[in-house]
Design an enzyme around this catalytic site. Sequence first.
Site: not given
Ligand code: NAD
Length: 256
Positions: A138, A151
């Site tokens: 991130s 985080y």
């Molecule tokens: P999201 O909530 O849409 O998806 C997260 C996924 O992780 C889901 O499929 C969920 O089932 C899975 N997950 C969560 N806990 C779990 C567990 N205990 N066991 C198995 N699976 C689990 O989130 P997203 O926004 O798509 O995020 C994806 C990645 O991108 C993350 O690592 C997040 O930190 C990173 N990220 C997101 C953003 C943003 O703005 N959305 C920005 C930078 C980085």
Amino acid sequence: MNKTVLITGSTSGIGLGIAQQFAKEGYNIMFHGLEANGQAIANDIAKTHHIKVGFSNANLLQPEAIEHLVTKTIDTFGSLHVLVNNAGIQFVSPIEDFPNHKYENIIAINMNAAFYASKAAWKQMKIQNFGRIINISSVHGLRASEFKSAYVTAKHGVIGMTKVLALEGAEFNITCNAICPGYVKTPLVEGQIKDQAKAHSMTEDEVVEKVMLKKQAVKQFVSIEAIADMAILLAKDSSTTITGTSFALDGGWSAQ
Ligand code: NAD
């Protein structure tokens, strides 16, 4: 032979977008996530793109379950070329009120799971003399924001791990890189908008405008497609010398 990709958290948000892009490229895909319709999502994509898929709802809080997820991928497809450590959770709170179990879960899912999955994939990638590990960190792996002690710690840790695996993988054609997005409109961020509104005593619209996009020079959410395109590039044969580095897709946030 079609290559195989395992993407954690690929039944929602960014992971799902990455999976869709790999599907277009003809990869076998092991889908993974806790969403109840995960198997149906995997089946739909398999049908549309004529690819082989598997699905697992392994709980990333458990190291044995992560190891099993990787083994299942190799058993199902006979290979594992690309591992995308994507799954992640968020919780926002001032440190003095930050619940210990929330801190521990964020470290476990956002950081430790990438270690366990990469460790489990390593032997197969060595045998293949090919591996591409892509960690979804991130902009918070590069910069800090208040109220995100867990985080920011986990995402910085992932960048450190990325560098170490790049060094260890070099002789086996295993690369490891991190992608560092700014804000992307996914279920994870929808939740954060609510939490931040509480922490900052603001409306949800004010949080988007004054907190989230404030630090990005480009005042737009980062697109899932941009992240998926970057993952495809990093997975290529020709990307063998791109390793140990972090790609900020953050609308210029970390340029400041
Ligand atoms: P999201 O909530 O849409 O998806 C997260 C996924 O992780 C889901 O499929 C969920 O089932 C899975 N997950 C969560 N806990 C779990 C567990 N205990 N066991 C198995 N699976 C689990 O989130 P997203 O926004 O798509 O995020 C994806 C990645 O991108 C993350 O690592 C997040 O930190 C990173 N990220 C997101 C953003 C943003 O703005 N959305 C920005 C930078 C980085």
